[in-house]
Design an enzyme around this catalytic site. Structure first.
Site, short mmCIF file in Angstrom:
data_model
loop_
_atom_site.label_atom_id
_atom_site.label_comp_id
_atom_site.label_asym_id
_atom_site.label_seq_id
_atom_site.Cartn_x
_atom_site.Cartn_y
_atom_site.Cartn_z
N PHE A 334 0.92 -1.24 0.09
CA PHE A 334 -0.18 -0.08 -0.19
C PHE A 334 0.86 1.08 -0.04
O PHE A 334 1.76 1.39 0.85
CB PHE A 334 -0.84 -0.02 1.26
N CYS A 335 0.69 2.10 -1.22
CA CYS A 335 1.52 3.46 -1.27
C CYS A 335 2.91 3.14 -0.99
O CYS A 335 3.47 2.39 -1.91
CB CYS A 335 0.92 4.20 -0.06
N VAL A 336 3.73 3.68 -0.15
CA VAL A 336 5.27 3.46 -0.03
C VAL A 336 5.34 1.90 0.13
O VAL A 336 6.38 1.58 -0.24
CB VAL A 336 5.89 4.50 0.91
N GLY A 338 4.13 -0.41 -1.28
CA GLY A 338 4.08 -1.20 -2.48
C GLY A 338 5.54 -0.74 -3.19
O GLY A 338 5.82 -1.62 -4.07
N LEU A 362 -1.55 -0.97 -4.22
CA LEU A 362 -2.82 -0.12 -3.91
C LEU A 362 -2.16 1.27 -3.88
O LEU A 362 -1.23 1.70 -3.15
CB LEU A 362 -3.32 -0.53 -2.48
#
Length: 603
Positions: A334-336, A338, A362
């Site tokens: 998720f975000c960083v 990812g 994500l």
């Protein structure tokens, strides 16, 4: 971790200095505007000494000062306004001012109610207040149009637009006791109690180090947040690994590892029951693990990006493989998180291994060529300063990071609460997501400085072999995995175009899904609520541009979670008996119940 040492003597931006400084300067400008609205001069007018004769008491001088605040050197940067366009705008401005002076406050209803900040009857019932609000709107419109007609490069325009937006948000008459009739009415009705309560709220927020967006007394991690049952089965200096207790008799043989952003706490994925992606994954029959990052302190102030890849994501994947005796895992970033997961997969690939069978990304940047509004903060000078300040040792404070993200949406995430909490003396309602938003984390300085240069500034990760991480050249084209790529349409942190760009980076099997709403609300969207919608298109059709993809996409009602669950089901392997207990042997023994201790460490 790096053993290099240096003093962290660089200045640190203080949150309270930020918003008080902005408001103080804005108030000074605003009071000048109120006291002395004079006809603005033409761009080519100068005083007797040859200096620009722009009067400080008009929005055009305000605009010039906003440019100066950004450090725009108009002698070296292509920065100009066509005289004819400026003259037309100034003429329109003076006509609007003249028209305003002839109108009664009751005639301003439609104008004021177009902005919810001035929509109450109190603004219309007071002629000075109504005129003040209308004058503010005229000046705001003039400033926005000034940005539009300015001839400059796109990055300078974006920075100028951001600066103007900040000034307008701070200068709104709603933000001042002397100008806000709603605040005055409440003070009179409460016999001053709202004022005293507001001062108390401000004092408490000063102690916390941030503006309260929710009633923080109503939440506690482990009590009514992060409640999905599980156990910490491994920890090192960087993270705790949580394994969740299965709720189904059988689980899929390929386990699921979630890698949240290290810039925030993991429990955004495990808020309250019914609002938890982790709870949902467990209920789908996945043997689920999550990385709970440690909140860095002085003991971690030399940690690097390489450390987070090697001792974070890679070590977590190894632990899940060991515990489940699984040759491959499914993973979600998720975000960083990812970006960290993708980088770890590239390092694995360079070492001749592909332990991640499928990856869900994500709202994630892999290609940083289009970073939206965040790009305005990044240039060579900013990055070089951070490298000198904390490139070898230091901490990027969580409060500073939170302030930066809040000021991306200043009206909603800053001044709305300044008015409610401090001027009206209100306690914001309890909201789990906003509590999480205030529960920030620090970042190690070397990690942060490397990240700024190699992602936002130079976009090196996506260039095959351009950088080495953990001693290996990063080449995403060598990663062999299935990808589920999700972006939120209204995301202001990872714009939808940036999320979609990952479809051009990874080859092979992939699926792109776009959800409604923003960075967090779009992701955390449980199916039971029946809210929002998402878009899908044929999996094989991924043109270069997101807009071209959208032309063929179909809008679907509700949450994207069931779509992801079906996709993951097809890649999770056969079902086997659920484990009776968490962990494995002495190396991965149960250390403590979830949510663990790392997540409770405050910045």
């Amino acid at each position: 971790m790096s053993s290099k040492k240096s003093d962290n003597t660089g200045p640190r931006t203080d949150y309270w200095q930020q918003f008080h400084g902005i408001q103080q300067a804005a108030l000074q400008q605003w009071m000048q505007l109120l006291a002395n609205v004079k006809p603005p001069i033409m761009a080519n007018q100068h005083d007797a000494e040859g200096h620009s004769a722009v009067n400080n008491a008009n929005p055009f001088a305000f605009f010039t000062q906003a440019a100066q605040q950004l450090g725009i050197n108009t002698s070296t940067v292509n920065f100009s306004i066509p005289p004819s366009a400026l003259q037309q705008l100034q003429q329109e401005y003076m006509e609007q001012i003249a028209h305003l002076m002839k109108r009664e406050s009751k005639d301003l209803a439609d104008v004021l109610r177009s902005d919810r900040r001035f929509s109450s009857d109190n603004w219309l019932q007071s002629a000075p207040a109504a005129t003040t609000a209308a004058l503010y709107q005229i000046n705001a419109s003039a400033l926005q149009k000034m940005v539009e007609i300015t001839q400059t490069d796109e990055k300078t325009r974006a920075r100028l637009q951001f600066s103007v937006d900040q000034w307008l948000a701070a200068a709104a008459p709603t933000n001042f006791l002397a100008l806000n009739p709603d605040v005055q009415a409440k003070a009179i009705a409460s016999k001053g109690e709202s004022i005293s309560k507001g001062l108390l709220n401000m004092w408490q927020d000063v102690q916390r180090g941030h503006i309260s967006m929710t009633d923080e007394a109503q939440f506690e991690v482990g009590k009514n947040l992060a409640l999905t049952p599980g156990s910490v089965v491994f920890e090192n200096a960087f993270f705790q690994l949580i394994e969740y207790a299965p709720v189904t008799e059988k689980v899929y043989e390929r386990p699921l590892l979630l890698v949240p952003p290290c810039i925030n706490k993991y429990y955004i994925l495990d808020l309250q029951p019914g609002n938890s992606l982790i709870e949902y994954a467990v209920a789908q029959g996945h043997r689920t693990f999550v990385v709970s990052w440690r909140n860095p302190d002085a003991l971690m102030d030399t940690a690097t990006w390489d450390d987070y890849i090697e001792h974070g994501a890679i070590r977590a994947i190894e632990a899940v493989q060991d515990i489940c005796a699984a040759p491959t895992v499914n993973a979600l970033g998720f975000c960083v998180g990812g970006t960290i997961l993708s980088t770890a997969m590239a390092v694995w690939a360079a070492r001749g291994q592909q332990p991640v069978a499928s990856a869900t990304l994500l709202t994630t940047f892999v290609d940083f060529s289009d970073t939206g509004v965040l790009d305005i903060f990044i240039d060579e000078n900013v990055v070089r300063f951070r490298e000198m300040q904390m490139g070898e040792k230091g901490l990027m404070k969580g409060q500073d990071l939170a302030a930066t993200f809040s000021f991306l949406r200043p009206n909603e995430l800053v001044w709305n609460y300044v008015v409610g909490n401090y001027l009206k003396g209100e306690t914001p309602p309890p909201f789990d997501l906003l509590y999480w938003n205030s529960d920030g984390t620090n970042l190690p300085g070397p990690f942060y400085a490397w990240y700024l240069r190699n992602t936002y500034l130079e976009n090196n990760l996506v260039q095959p072999g351009k950088v080495q991480v953990c001693g290996e050249p990063v080449d995403f084209t060598k990663v062999k995995a299935s990808f589920y790529i999700y972006g939120s349409r209204e995301d202001h942190i990872v714009p939808i175009r940036g999320a979609y760009a990952s479809t051009q980076v990874f080859s092979g099997d992939k699926r792109f899904v776009m959800g409604a709403s923003g960075h967090i609300a779009g992701v955390i969207n449980p199916p039971a609520r029946g809210k929002r919608h998402y878009w899908v298109a044929p999996d094989a059709a991924y043109p270069t541009q997101w807009n071209a993809w959208l032309e063929h996409a179909e809008q679907m009602p509700g949450s994207w979670w069931p779509d992801w669950a079906k996709w993951l089901h097809d890649r999770a392997g056969k079902q086997i008996a659920a484990p009776k207990k968490a962990g494995k042997g002495t190396q991965y023994r149960v250390l403590e119940p979830a949510p663990g201790t790392y997540v409770k460490q405050r910045a």
